[in-house]
Design a protein around this motif. Sequence first.
Motif, PDB file in Angstrom:
ATOM      1  N   VAL A   1       0.836  -1.200   0.000  1.00 56.94           N
ATOM      2  CA  VAL A   1       0.000   0.000   0.000  1.00 56.94           C
ATOM      3  C   VAL A   1       0.872   1.251   0.000  1.00 56.94           C
ATOM      4  O   VAL A   1       0.648   2.181  -0.786  1.00 56.94           O
ATOM      5  CB  VAL A   1      -0.978   0.002   1.192  1.00 56.94           C
ATOM      6  CG1 VAL A   1      -1.653   1.347   1.356  1.00 56.94           C
ATOM      7  CG2 VAL A   1      -2.014  -1.095   1.021  1.00 56.94           C
TER       8      VAL A   1
ATOM      9  N   ASP B   1       1.437   6.364  -6.892  1.00 56.94           N
ATOM     10  CA  ASP B   1       0.231   7.104  -7.243  1.00 56.94           C
ATOM     11  C   ASP B   1       0.486   8.613  -7.171  1.00 56.94           C
ATOM     12  O   ASP B   1       0.109   9.355  -8.080  1.00 56.94           O
ATOM     13  CB  ASP B   1      -0.901   6.707  -6.294  1.00 56.94           C
ATOM     14  CG  ASP B   1      -2.204   7.402  -6.611  1.00 56.94           C
ATOM     15  OD1 ASP B   1      -2.910   6.939  -7.530  1.00 56.94           O
ATOM     16  OD2 ASP B   1      -2.515   8.408  -5.941  1.00 56.94           O
TER      17      ASP B   1
ATOM     18  N   TYR C   1      -4.825 -10.171  -9.463  1.00 57.85           N
ATOM     19  CA  TYR C   1      -6.174 -10.511  -9.892  1.00 57.85           C
ATOM     20  C   TYR C   1      -6.237 -11.731 -10.811  1.00 57.85           C
ATOM     21  O   TYR C   1      -7.326 -12.188 -11.137  1.00 57.85           O
ATOM     22  CB  TYR C   1      -6.821  -9.318 -10.611  1.00 57.85           C
ATOM     23  CG  TYR C   1      -7.008  -8.137  -9.687  1.00 57.85           C
ATOM     24  CD1 TYR C   1      -7.869  -8.204  -8.603  1.00 57.85           C
ATOM     25  CD2 TYR C   1      -6.307  -6.952  -9.897  1.00 57.85           C
ATOM     26  CE1 TYR C   1      -8.042  -7.134  -7.751  1.00 57.85           C
ATOM     27  CE2 TYR C   1      -6.479  -5.864  -9.044  1.00 57.85           C
ATOM     28  CZ  TYR C   1      -7.344  -5.972  -7.983  1.00 57.85           C
ATOM     29  OH  TYR C   1      -7.507  -4.905  -7.143  1.00 57.85           O
TER      30      TYR C   1
ATOM     31  N   ALA D   1      -6.942  -6.565   1.683  1.00 59.96           N
ATOM     32  CA  ALA D   1      -8.018  -5.707   1.172  1.00 59.96           C
ATOM     33  C   ALA D   1      -7.542  -4.309   0.800  1.00 59.96           C
ATOM     34  O   ALA D   1      -7.995  -3.734  -0.192  1.00 59.96           O
ATOM     35  CB  ALA D   1      -9.141  -5.620   2.200  1.00 59.96           C
ATOM     36  N   ALA D   2      -6.625  -3.746   1.569  1.00 55.75           N
ATOM     37  CA  ALA D   2      -6.167  -2.379   1.302  1.00 55.75           C
ATOM     38  C   ALA D   2      -5.488  -2.273  -0.064  1.00 55.75           C
ATOM     39  O   ALA D   2      -5.663  -1.280  -0.772  1.00 55.75           O
ATOM     40  CB  ALA D   2      -5.228  -1.905   2.399  1.00 55.75           C
TER      41      ALA D   2
ATOM     42  N   HIS E   1      -6.227  -4.036  -2.655  1.00 52.98           N
ATOM     43  CA  HIS E   1      -7.302  -4.086  -3.648  1.00 52.98           C
ATOM     44  C   HIS E   1      -7.980  -2.724  -3.814  1.00 52.98           C
ATOM     45  O   HIS E   1      -8.546  -2.453  -4.867  1.00 52.98           O
ATOM     46  CB  HIS E   1      -8.327  -5.157  -3.285  1.00 52.98           C
ATOM     47  CG  HIS E   1      -7.815  -6.541  -3.487  1.00 52.98           C
ATOM     48  ND1 HIS E   1      -7.669  -7.103  -4.732  1.00 52.98           N
ATOM     49  CD2 HIS E   1      -7.379  -7.469  -2.592  1.00 52.98           C
ATOM     50  CE1 HIS E   1      -7.188  -8.327  -4.602  1.00 52.98           C
ATOM     51  NE2 HIS E   1      -6.995  -8.573  -3.318  1.00 52.98           N
ATOM     52  N   GLN E   2      -7.928  -1.885  -2.797  1.00 52.66           N
ATOM     53  CA  GLN E   2      -8.485  -0.540  -2.903  1.00 52.66           C
ATOM     54  C   GLN E   2      -7.520   0.417  -3.592  1.00 52.66           C
ATOM     55  O   GLN E   2      -7.932   1.282  -4.361  1.00 52.66           O
ATOM     56  CB  GLN E   2      -8.834   0.005  -1.514  1.00 52.66           C
ATOM     57  CG  GLN E   2      -9.968  -0.732  -0.851  1.00 52.66           C
ATOM     58  CD  GLN E   2     -10.207  -0.251   0.565  1.00 52.66           C
ATOM     59  OE1 GLN E   2      -9.344   0.370   1.181  1.00 52.66           O
ATOM     60  NE2 GLN E   2     -11.381  -0.544   1.093  1.00 52.66           N
ATOM     61  N   VAL E   3      -6.241   0.290  -3.332  1.00 53.11           N
ATOM     62  CA  VAL E   3      -5.244   1.252  -3.812  1.00 53.11           C
ATOM     63  C   VAL E   3      -4.718   0.921  -5.207  1.00 53.11           C
ATOM     64  O   VAL E   3      -4.497   1.824  -6.015  1.00 53.11           O
ATOM     65  CB  VAL E   3      -4.069   1.341  -2.805  1.00 53.11           C
ATOM     66  CG1 VAL E   3      -2.971   2.256  -3.313  1.00 53.11           C
ATOM     67  CG2 VAL E   3      -4.571   1.825  -1.457  1.00 53.11           C
TER      68      VAL E   3
ATOM     69  N   PRO F   1      -6.036  -0.346  -8.083  1.00 53.22           N
ATOM     70  CA  PRO F   1      -6.746   0.203  -9.252  1.00 53.22           C
ATOM     71  C   PRO F   1      -6.618   1.727  -9.363  1.00 53.22           C
ATOM     72  O   PRO F   1      -6.511   2.264 -10.459  1.00 53.22           O
ATOM     73  CB  PRO F   1      -8.202  -0.202  -9.020  1.00 53.22           C
ATOM     74  CG  PRO F   1      -8.152  -1.330  -8.057  1.00 53.22           C
ATOM     75  CD  PRO F   1      -6.940  -1.100  -7.209  1.00 53.22           C
ATOM     76  N   LYS F   2      -6.588   2.421  -8.229  1.00 50.06           N
ATOM     77  CA  LYS F   2      -6.440   3.877  -8.247  1.00 50.06           C
ATOM     78  C   LYS F   2      -5.065   4.276  -8.767  1.00 50.06           C
ATOM     79  O   LYS F   2      -4.930   5.256  -9.503  1.00 50.06           O
ATOM     80  CB  LYS F   2      -6.665   4.447  -6.849  1.00 50.06           C
ATOM     81  CG  LYS F   2      -8.095   4.298  -6.373  1.00 50.06           C
ATOM     82  CD  LYS F   2      -8.239   4.791  -4.947  1.00 50.06           C
ATOM     83  CE  LYS F   2      -9.659   4.527  -4.444  1.00 50.06           C
ATOM     84  NZ  LYS F   2      -9.822   4.870  -3.046  1.00 50.06           N
ATOM     85  N   THR F   3      -4.062   3.516  -8.391  1.00 49.02           N
ATOM     86  CA  THR F   3      -2.702   3.818  -8.859  1.00 49.02           C
ATOM     87  C   THR F   3      -2.600   3.580 -10.356  1.00 49.02           C
ATOM     88  O   THR F   3      -2.026   4.396 -11.085  1.00 49.02           O
ATOM     89  CB  THR F   3      -1.668   2.964  -8.098  1.00 49.02           C
ATOM     90  OG1 THR F   3      -1.801   3.229  -6.694  1.00 49.02           O
ATOM     91  CG2 THR F   3      -0.256   3.295  -8.535  1.00 49.02           C
TER      92      THR F   3
END
Length: 126
Positions: free
Chosen positions: A64, A71, A101, A110-111, A113-115, A117-119
């Motif tokens: 992360v 990012d 994936y 989980a964290a 998986h959140q970061v 795609p944004k990056t």
Amino acid sequence: MLGWLARLLEASGLNSVGLRHGTLWVLSNLAGTASGCALLIEHGIAEKLSHRLLCDRLRGITAVSTLLTLDSIARSGRAAVDTLAQRGVVAHLGRYMAEVYGEGALDVGAAVHQVLPKTMAACICV
């Protein structure tokens, strides 16, 4: 100082959890400013981070922190994204995403998986 941090990223010195988190903390703080992003690019830090992310198959908070730093660099502007693409950082992120994936997915938490795609979006939606 950036030269020393760059050498740390190349070495196995990041096996120490405290050293790894401290190094990533410094880098993420530098990435918080446009001039810091430029320095990180100039010294090849982004490439080293993406290499570590992929080759060491980073997970959890380490992944992360690495992704958030990349990012920030990508969001610093079009020139930064072009440089990241030319130097293979975006390709490393794509390969890491495929490992996270894809078939036999890497368990990253989980964290990530959140970061992640944004990056990736920051690298392609400039």
